[in-house]
Design a protein around this motif. Structure first.
Motif, short mmCIF file in Angstrom:
data_model
loop_
_atom_site.label_atom_id
_atom_site.label_comp_id
_atom_site.label_asym_id
_atom_site.label_seq_id
_atom_site.Cartn_x
_atom_site.Cartn_y
_atom_site.Cartn_z
N PRO A 40 -34.97 4.41 2.74
CA PRO A 40 -36.00 3.83 3.62
C PRO A 40 -37.32 4.58 3.56
O PRO A 40 -38.39 3.97 3.60
N SER A 41 -37.25 5.91 3.50
CA SER A 41 -38.48 6.71 3.47
C SER A 41 -39.30 6.42 2.22
O SER A 41 -40.53 6.41 2.25
N ASP A 42 -38.59 6.17 1.08
CA ASP A 42 -39.29 5.84 -0.17
C ASP A 42 -40.01 4.51 -0.05
O ASP A 42 -41.13 4.35 -0.53
N ASN A 43 -39.35 3.55 0.61
CA ASN A 43 -39.97 2.23 0.81
C ASN A 43 -41.20 2.33 1.69
O ASN A 43 -42.22 1.67 1.44
N ILE A 44 -41.10 3.15 2.73
CA ILE A 44 -42.25 3.34 3.64
C ILE A 44 -43.41 3.97 2.88
O ILE A 44 -44.57 3.56 3.03
N THR A 45 -43.10 4.98 2.07
CA THR A 45 -44.14 5.65 1.28
C THR A 45 -44.82 4.69 0.33
O THR A 45 -46.05 4.69 0.18
N LYS A 46 -44.01 3.83 -0.31
CA LYS A 46 -44.57 2.85 -1.24
C LYS A 46 -45.46 1.84 -0.52
O LYS A 46 -46.51 1.45 -1.02
N ILE A 103 -47.07 2.34 2.32
CA ILE A 103 -48.31 3.02 2.73
C ILE A 103 -49.25 3.16 1.53
O ILE A 103 -50.45 2.90 1.63
N GLY A 104 -48.69 3.57 0.40
CA GLY A 104 -49.50 3.72 -0.82
C GLY A 104 -50.11 2.42 -1.26
O GLY A 104 -51.28 2.35 -1.64
N SER A 105 -49.32 1.34 -1.18
CA SER A 105 -49.82 0.01 -1.56
C SER A 105 -50.91 -0.46 -0.62
O SER A 105 -51.92 -1.04 -1.05
N SER A 106 -50.73 -0.21 0.68
CA SER A 106 -51.72 -0.62 1.68
C SER A 106 -53.03 0.14 1.50
O SER A 106 -54.12 -0.44 1.59
N LEU A 107 -52.93 1.45 1.24
CA LEU A 107 -54.12 2.27 1.02
C LEU A 107 -54.85 1.82 -0.24
O LEU A 107 -56.08 1.74 -0.26
N SER A 108 -54.09 1.54 -1.29
CA SER A 108 -54.70 1.08 -2.54
C SER A 108 -55.46 -0.23 -2.32
O SER A 108 -56.57 -0.41 -2.83
N LEU A 109 -54.86 -1.13 -1.55
CA LEU A 109 -55.50 -2.41 -1.24
C LEU A 109 -56.75 -2.20 -0.40
O LEU A 109 -57.79 -2.83 -0.63
N LEU A 110 -56.66 -1.29 0.58
CA LEU A 110 -57.81 -0.99 1.43
C LEU A 110 -58.95 -0.39 0.61
O LEU A 110 -60.12 -0.78 0.77
N PHE A 111 -58.63 0.54 -0.26
CA PHE A 111 -59.65 1.18 -1.10
C PHE A 111 -60.34 0.16 -2.00
O PHE A 111 -61.55 0.21 -2.22
N GLU A 112 -59.54 -0.79 -2.51
CA GLU A 112 -60.10 -1.83 -3.37
C GLU A 112 -61.02 -2.75 -2.57
O GLU A 112 -62.08 -3.16 -3.03
#
Length: 300
Positions: free
Chosen positions: A2-8, A10-19
């Motif tokens: 579960p923690s790996d999924n949460i990290t992914k 968060i990373g995906s959301s940040l990447s989308l926000l930065f874009e």
């Protein structure tokens, strides 16, 4: 896990926000505030004061908000030119994008108000201009390019005004350098905006947008863009002929020389490469002014 999924996620959301924010442009805006503030830094105390940091983040947020609202209004054109962007691809809804843009604008303006009234005025005026630009940019021909160029150049004035008392007592040398920087930034941004319009001509024609390339053709538009770049390069040489004290011309010359070479190379590359190369040149040029001005103050 579960923690790996949460990290992914968060990373995906940040990447989308930065874009969505176009994080690179926001960071360059933050750096531009630092450069502008350096010209009114007295050399006493910490250069990166709380006011300078707040000003930098205010510009960061306003630029991000402006990029988002621009994509909001350009979604149909982007669906042709850049279908993978967050809005046309459906990764972010229009309503969410608009809400985020409004929030960032308000936070940016609020932060600028905590600096001083002049920064607040500039932030408010530029926010209004950004909204007007996003709404009508594809119908304003050359005026839209001039607006973006003004907005970029105004960042340095915003940074300089952060140190308000020092700005009011600024030496002529600082005003001269700030003027040269502003003119160079204005001209190079003008060139890059025209190059971007050439790159986006397919979608612009599809939506009957009124830009320089759609009006006079890509060849003539590229010639105009190259002319503005060349004039900007000439302006960058001016500090060598000004009676400027406490400015490291050697450091400036090395960095601005590299920047000018990058700009000249961009004149002979395809549009989708050229406008990205120009960004690199602008970053190097910012460091030319920042280091040229700050090193003597640090060493004194």
């Amino acid at each position: 896990m579960p923690s790996d999924n949460i990290t992914k996620r968060i990373g995906s959301s940040l990447s989308l926000l930065f874009e969505l924010l176009r994080i690179r442009n926001c960071i360059i805006g933050f750096l531009g505030v630092l450069v502008g503030a350096s010209f009114t830094y007295s050399g006493e105390g910490a250069f990166l004061s709380s006011l300078v940091i707040i000003s930098g983040f205010a510009v960061f947020l306003i630029i991000g908000a402006g990029n988002i609202i621009n994509d909001y209004f350009d979604i149909e054109i982007d669906s042709v030119n850049k279908p993978d962007k967050p809005l046309p691809s459906g990764k972010v809804s229009k309503s969410d994008a608009l809400m985020l843009s409004v929030i960032l604008f308000l936070f940016g303006i609020g932060m600028s108000k905590s600096v001083n009234q002049y920064c607040f005025y500039i932030a408010t005026i530029n926010t209004i201009i950004l909204i007007i630009y996003a709404t009508y940019s594809k119908r304003m021909l050359f005026i839209s390019n001039l607006i973006v160029s003004y907005l970029v150049a105004s960042i340095f004035l915003f940074g300089a005004l952060t140190n308000l008392e020092s700005f009011l007592l600024a030496e002529q040398r600082n005003i001269n350098l700030l003027t040269v920087l502003g003119v160079c930034a204005f001209l190079m941004t003008l060139s890059r905006e025209i190059v971007k319009d050439i790159e986006d001509i397919k979608g612009d024609k599809y939506k009957y947008a009124l830009t320089i390339p759609t009006k006079i053709g890509t060849k003539k538009a590229r010639m105009i863009a190259s002319l503005f770049s060349f004039i900007a390069v000439l302006f960058s040489i001016i500090p060598f002929f000004l009676p400027i004290e406490s400015f490291n011309l050697l450091i400036y010359g090395i960095f601005v020389g590299v920047a000018d070479i990058i700009f000249l190379i961009s004149l002979y590359t395809p549009e989708y490469i050229a406008q990205r190369i120009m960004i690199g040149g602008m970053i190097v040029a910012l460091f030319a002014f920042l280091l040229g001005d700050m090193i003597p103050k640090i060493l004194s």
